[in-house]
Design a protein around this motif. Structure first.
Motif, PDB file in Angstrom:
ATOM      1  N   THR A 161      33.187  31.569  33.050  1.00 31.74           N
ATOM      2  CA  THR A 161      33.032  32.480  34.178  1.00 31.74           C
ATOM      3  C   THR A 161      34.185  33.470  34.257  1.00 31.74           C
ATOM      4  O   THR A 161      33.981  34.669  34.452  1.00 31.74           O
ATOM      5  CB  THR A 161      32.944  31.675  35.496  1.00 31.74           C
ATOM      6  N   ILE A 162      35.417  32.973  34.084  1.00 29.82           N
ATOM      7  CA  ILE A 162      36.573  33.858  34.181  1.00 29.82           C
ATOM      8  C   ILE A 162      36.573  34.865  33.037  1.00 29.82           C
ATOM      9  O   ILE A 162      36.993  36.018  33.200  1.00 29.82           O
ATOM     10  CB  ILE A 162      37.895  33.048  34.207  1.00 29.82           C
ATOM     11  N   GLY A 163      36.049  34.473  31.873  1.00 32.58           N
ATOM     12  CA  GLY A 163      35.934  35.406  30.757  1.00 32.58           C
ATOM     13  C   GLY A 163      34.953  36.523  31.064  1.00 32.58           C
ATOM     14  O   GLY A 163      35.203  37.697  30.764  1.00 32.58           O
ATOM     15  N   GLY A 164      33.824  36.172  31.676  1.00 35.60           N
ATOM     16  CA  GLY A 164      32.839  37.191  32.059  1.00 35.60           C
ATOM     17  C   GLY A 164      33.392  38.153  33.095  1.00 35.60           C
ATOM     18  O   GLY A 164      33.178  39.371  33.023  1.00 35.60           O
ATOM     19  N   ILE A 165      34.122  37.614  34.082  1.00 35.88           N
ATOM     20  CA  ILE A 165      34.734  38.475  35.096  1.00 35.88           C
ATOM     21  C   ILE A 165      35.768  39.399  34.455  1.00 35.88           C
ATOM     22  O   ILE A 165      35.868  40.585  34.795  1.00 35.88           O
ATOM     23  CB  ILE A 165      35.385  37.621  36.202  1.00 35.88           C
ATOM     24  N   ALA A 166      36.545  38.852  33.510  1.00 32.83           N
ATOM     25  CA  ALA A 166      37.572  39.654  32.842  1.00 32.83           C
ATOM     26  C   ALA A 166      36.945  40.822  32.084  1.00 32.83           C
ATOM     27  O   ALA A 166      37.428  41.962  32.160  1.00 32.83           O
ATOM     28  CB  ALA A 166      38.384  38.780  31.890  1.00 32.83           C
ATOM     29  N   LEU A 167      35.877  40.570  31.346  1.00 31.12           N
ATOM     30  CA  LEU A 167      35.216  41.641  30.589  1.00 31.12           C
ATOM     31  C   LEU A 167      34.638  42.699  31.520  1.00 31.12           C
ATOM     32  O   LEU A 167      34.769  43.902  31.280  1.00 31.12           O
ATOM     33  CB  LEU A 167      34.109  41.056  29.707  1.00 31.12           C
ATOM     34  N   ALA A 168      33.981  42.239  32.595  1.00 28.96           N
ATOM     35  CA  ALA A 168      33.395  43.182  33.540  1.00 28.96           C
ATOM     36  C   ALA A 168      34.476  44.019  34.217  1.00 28.96           C
ATOM     37  O   ALA A 168      34.341  45.235  34.377  1.00 28.96           O
ATOM     38  CB  ALA A 168      32.577  42.425  34.593  1.00 28.96           C
ATOM     39  N   THR A 169      35.580  43.377  34.601  1.00 28.88           N
ATOM     40  CA  THR A 169      36.679  44.092  35.257  1.00 28.88           C
ATOM     41  C   THR A 169      37.321  45.100  34.311  1.00 28.88           C
ATOM     42  O   THR A 169      37.575  46.252  34.683  1.00 28.88           O
ATOM     43  CB  THR A 169      37.740  43.084  35.749  1.00 28.88           C
ATOM     44  N   ALA A 170      37.585  44.672  33.065  1.00 30.15           N
ATOM     45  CA  ALA A 170      38.206  45.567  32.091  1.00 30.15           C
ATOM     46  C   ALA A 170      37.312  46.760  31.791  1.00 30.15           C
ATOM     47  O   ALA A 170      37.798  47.893  31.630  1.00 30.15           O
ATOM     48  CB  ALA A 170      38.522  44.804  30.806  1.00 30.15           C
ATOM     49  N   ALA A 171      36.003  46.528  31.702  1.00 27.88           N
ATOM     50  CA  ALA A 171      35.076  47.630  31.448  1.00 27.88           C
ATOM     51  C   ALA A 171      35.135  48.657  32.575  1.00 27.88           C
ATOM     52  O   ALA A 171      35.212  49.866  32.342  1.00 27.88           O
ATOM     53  CB  ALA A 171      33.655  47.086  31.288  1.00 27.88           C
TER      54      ALA A 171
END
Length: 417
Positions: A161-171
């Motif tokens: 979950t934290i990986g998905g949030i990180a990718l979405a935030t970075a994008a």
């Protein structure tokens, strides 16, 4: 080119590849992204060592323009890949946590960067102060999306979950940063022909409303899945290069056109095609991009940094790290992420890598940075990227535990046990 210049060019390319690959491999051995070693290769080949004698001998003035051309091609293809990797679904995922983290990861470092810019102004001759202030705010706000994605994969966090949030935030953060940088470039980069920037909006409309449907019709015919092939790869590559040329002609930087074309390449039904394009282009950038590091490194001179320079470097690092880490952590906590998850996300957002180097190169080109400040900002990019791995280890960020058949385990990744 003369025969002698050609010999020097081939020799330079060989040296660049050996240095970049060698130091990139060493960086991987100490659990750092290879880009850290590749950037260091550029700095070591620049004027920092031996008072510039090494760089002047290896890279004479009559060969540097050719190397710059190769470097620009490499960075254009890299930005095309960044656009190709961005997924709309990624940016829309994880709702409240992504929005809060993205706002914190963008707004707080930007405000801190603006304050930093005012502190730096007295020590540097800047021709356009207001634009410089905005530029520094953007420069400390950016996150290296491609490097972040690789760190997540290496750490086993990409499917958490934290990986998905990180990718979405970075994008989200990078799209905002690139959009802001496009505005900065448009304000002072049109070379006195600012009317050309007015062509950007109709160009964007044409790309989305005309070129994208045509690409989809050709690349993904009918209702089936797109099949990869050399002809389709050539069509996509030519499109990216033409788009880069178009934005350069408008007075914008060529990276925006390449990035935009990557964004409009069809997603639905084109997974295999996009993977093939990504792999083929990746092989090209693996050869061309190290040249960009060296061309960038030729402008980095840390030999005469002095006490005043060290104070500025300390201030830049403090603002960059505290602004990015603190802003992201605050936003994540507002969204009620657990403390360890919020800290993990903050450490990941502090990764800057090559994306920062590209932005700094544009600032140098536009005259917003002098060589001394550019050198210090490059050091900041390297240090903040190097910090990510040790910070994640210190926080205790880890991949998912063995599957227990519930979603609760995945939700707790990065949280305190």
């Amino acid at each position: 080119m003369s025969s002698h210049q050609l010999q020097i060019l081939f020799l330079d390319l060989a040296i660049i590849l050996v240095m970049a690959r060698g130091l990139g491999h060493l960086a991987s051995r100490v659990h750092q992204p290879p880009v850290v070693g590749e950037i260091l290769a550029g700095v070591l080949l620049g004027p920092t060592l031996l008072d510039g004698a090494l760089s002047d001998t290896l890279f004479p003035d009559d060969v540097r323009p050719v190397l710059s051309g190769v470097a620009n091609l490499g960075v254009a293809l890299f930005m095309f890949l960044v656009g190709l990797e961005l997924e709309a679904a990624t940016m829309k995922g994880h709702g409240r946590a992504t929005v809060a983290a993205a706002v914190g990861s963008t707004a707080v470092p930007f405000v801190c960067g603006v304050a930093l810019a005012f502190a730096l102004l007295p020590g540097h001759e800047i021709r356009d102060r207001s634009t410089f202030v905005v530029f520094i705010g953007l420069a400390v706000s950016v996150t290296a999306f491609p490097v972040l994605a690789r760190i997540l994969t290496e750490r086993g966090l990409s499917r958490t979950t934290i990986g998905g949030i990180a990718l979405a935030t970075a994008a989200f953060v990078d799209v905002v940063a690139w959009s802001g940088l496009a505005g900065v470039n448009a304000s002072i980069g049109a070379g006195g022909s600012h009317w050309r920037v007015l062509l950007l909006m109709p160009y964007l409309a044409a790309m989305v409303l005309v070129v994208r449907p045509l690409l989809r019709r050709y690349l993904v015919p009918g209702d089936g899945a797109a099949e990869p092939g050399p002809v389709k790869f050539a069509v996509v590559l030519v499109g990216a290069l033409l788009s880069a040329a178009a934005t350069e002609a408008m007075g914008m930087h060529h990276i925006f056109g390449a990035f935009l074309f990557g964004l409009i390449v069809p997603r639905k039904g084109a997974r295999a095609l996009r993977a093939d394009v990504h792999d083929r282009t990746g092989h090209l950038t693996a050869v061309l991009l190290p040249v960009y590091f060296v061309v960038a490194g030729l402008q980095v001179d840390l030999g005469g940094i002095g006490t005043a320079g060290l104070r500025e470097l300390a201030l830049i690092l403090l603002v960059a790290v505290v602004g990015k880490f603190g802003g992201t952590y605050l936003g994540a906590r507002v969204a009620k992420l657990p403390p360890r998850s919020a800290a993990t996300l903050a450490a990941l957002m502090n990764t800057r890598g090559l994306t920062e180097l590209v932005i700094l190169g544009i600032g140098l080109q536009l005259g917003l940075l002098d060589n001394a400040l550019y050198s210090l900002m490059v050091v900041m990019a390297v240090v903040t990227t190097v910090m990510t791995g040790p910070l994640l280890s210190r926080i205790g960020a880890r991949g998912p535990a063995p599957d227990t058949g519930t979603d609760a385990t995945r939700e707790r990744v990065g949280a305190a046990p």
